[in-house]
Design a protein around this motif. Structure first.
Motif, PDB file in Angstrom:
ATOM      1  N   ASP A 111       0.811  -1.225   0.000  1.00 16.90           N
ATOM      2  CA  ASP A 111       0.000   0.000   0.000  1.00 16.90           C
ATOM      3  C   ASP A 111       0.841   1.270   0.000  1.00 16.90           C
ATOM      4  N   PRO A 116       0.547   3.768 -11.040  1.00 19.46           N
ATOM      5  CA  PRO A 116      -0.702   3.113 -11.450  1.00 19.46           C
ATOM      6  C   PRO A 116      -0.791   1.629 -11.117  1.00 19.46           C
ATOM      7  N   PRO A 118      -0.555  -0.249  -8.278  1.00 24.96           N
ATOM      8  CA  PRO A 118      -1.344  -0.751  -7.149  1.00 24.96           C
ATOM      9  C   PRO A 118      -2.830  -0.926  -7.433  1.00 24.96           C
ATOM     10  N   ALA A 119      -3.382  -0.203  -8.396  1.00 23.45           N
ATOM     11  CA  ALA A 119      -4.801  -0.351  -8.729  1.00 23.45           C
ATOM     12  C   ALA A 119      -5.115  -1.759  -9.232  1.00 23.45           C
ATOM     13  N   LEU A 120      -4.089  -2.490  -9.667  1.00 25.92           N
ATOM     14  CA  LEU A 120      -4.300  -3.834 -10.205  1.00 25.92           C
ATOM     15  C   LEU A 120      -3.921  -4.933  -9.218  1.00 25.92           C
ATOM     16  N   HIS A 171      -5.043  -6.127  -6.487  1.00 25.53           N
ATOM     17  CA  HIS A 171      -6.027  -7.003  -5.850  1.00 25.53           C
ATOM     18  C   HIS A 171      -7.129  -7.465  -6.801  1.00 25.53           C
ATOM     19  N   HIS A 172      -6.935  -7.232  -8.092  1.00 25.92           N
ATOM     20  CA  HIS A 172      -7.873  -7.800  -9.056  1.00 25.92           C
ATOM     21  C   HIS A 172      -7.602  -9.301  -9.166  1.00 25.92           C
ATOM     22  N   ASN A 182     -10.314   0.382 -20.864  1.00 26.86           N
ATOM     23  CA  ASN A 182     -10.301   0.141 -19.424  1.00 26.86           C
ATOM     24  C   ASN A 182     -10.189  -1.336 -19.052  1.00 26.86           C
TER      25      ASN A 182
END
Length: 369
Positions: free
Chosen positions: A193, A198, A200-202, A204-205, A264
């Motif tokens: 965290d 950009p 970190p946005a991915l 936990h997908h 996206n």
């Protein structure tokens, strides 16, 4: 001609050493040993097991130090056996006055060179390191106390030993012991965290496919970006998203892939990730597809599941140091040519591996259990 096939590499822990040299401990360890690591990320990762082995040979209270390109510092910060890092701002040039001073202040008794540079051997001497060990290449033999020569690799012939095992042989020549597990664990010193940018946005997908379609070595070993696009489109149809990563100079390749995919659902991260961010991205990825490159080695080192396509390079020499990575290969008569650009103008050896072959391999690995 060989049929196209998936090659699962033999466990690295079972590979025989490339060569066994007589053990020669440094005359005096002083504060420890300083190691000139390879410049390229992939080579550096293949040398990590040897670093751990070397540490095992050193007396208590001796340090293990590395001299390495500044852009690889985070790799060594993730390795517990490394006590201090001297970053080189210009790794292909003579060291600066301050860099030589930093090495001198380590008060190391010996230096082990994992590269072939005459310049670096001389710089170690100028920095006051009394004993140097390494391969006697590029006329630097007279600077070395311990000379360890390997057979020259021949173009067109596959290697009989992995590059990681040649680094290991050098460490074993100084008394290093190969440890169980072979590839050491990389521990990222900052939490996920705290990563910026950009990526970190991915993290936990649940269905991230990470693609590394570049390769600094040259165009010949890059699997066509059109093929990557087809694999990415298949993954997105399954409900996943795609992360495209590489250096800033490889952004154009990733843009060409991204523009053919739904908006996206594919994200171009080229030039926007440091090594810590990439290590987390690979760890959180459901799967990774990469060329024979530094990012392929980084992904395999953090134990991400993945696949790589081999063409003009030698999978037995520079394949991923992992037991479960998949390698797709269909040998041409001219392989392994090791050329940066195909002399035929069209790298047939990589194009023979089709997107369907890669999709089938991923499907079997992840979804057909």
């Amino acid at each position: 001609m060989m049929k196209s096939k998936t090659v699962i590499p033999q466990s690295m822990t079972k590979l025989a050493p490339s060569k066994v040299f007589p053990v020669c401990h440094p005359g005096q360890w002083r504060n420890g040993v300083v190691v000139r690591m390879p410049n390229h990320l992939g080579d550096a990762i293949m040398a990590l097991p040897a670093l751990v082995a070397l540490k095992s040979a050193m007396p208590e209270n001796c340090g293990l130090f590395v001299v390495a390109p500044a852009n690889c510092m985070q790799l060594y910060q993730s390795l517990s056996c490394v006590d201090e890092i001297v970053p080189l701002a210009r790794p292909h040039k003579f060291w600066s006055k301050d860099e030589k001073k930093q090495v001198r202040q380590l008060h190391a008794g010996a230096a082990l060179l994992f590269n072939h540079s005459f310049r670096d051997a001389l710089c170690f001497k100028l920095a006051g390191v009394p004993e140097l060990y390494g391969e006697p290449t590029r006329n630097r033999g007279f600077l070395l106390k311990g000379k360890f020569a390997f057979e020259k690799k021949r173009r067109g012939e596959y290697s009989k030993s992995h590059q990681a095992m040649r680094y290991m042989a050098l460490a074993e020549a100084l008394g290093g012991k190969r440890l169980p597990g072979f590839m050491p664990e990389l521990v990222i010193p900052c939490p996920a965290d705290e990563i910026v940018g950009p990526a970190p946005a991915l993290f936990h997908h649940p269905m991230v496919l990470t693609l590394a379609p570049g390769a600094a070595y040259g165009a010949a070993k890059r699997w066509p970006h059109e093929y990557y696009t087809k694999v990415a489109a298949w993954w997105i149809r399954r409900g996943g998203v795609v992360a495209l990563c590489g250096s800033g100079g490889e952004s154009g390749i990733c843009e060409a892939i991204q523009k053919e995919l739904p908006e996206n659902r594919a994200f171009n991260l080229c030039g926007q990730t440091d090594l810590f961010a990439l290590m987390y991205l690979f760890r959180f990825s459901k799967f990774v597809v990469a060329n024979d490159s530094g990012l392929m080695h980084l992904a395999s080192a953090v134990k991400a599941p993945g696949l790589t396509v081999f063409g003009p390079t030698d999978l037995y020499d520079t394949g991923p140091v992992a037991d479960d990575w998949l390698m797709l290969h269909d040998r041409e008569k001219c392989a392994p040519c090791l050329r940066r650009v195909c002399p035929k103008g069209d790298p047939v050896c990589t194009k023979k591996i089709t997107p369907f072959m890669v999709i089938r391999a991923i499907n079997r690995k992840l979804f057909c259990k």
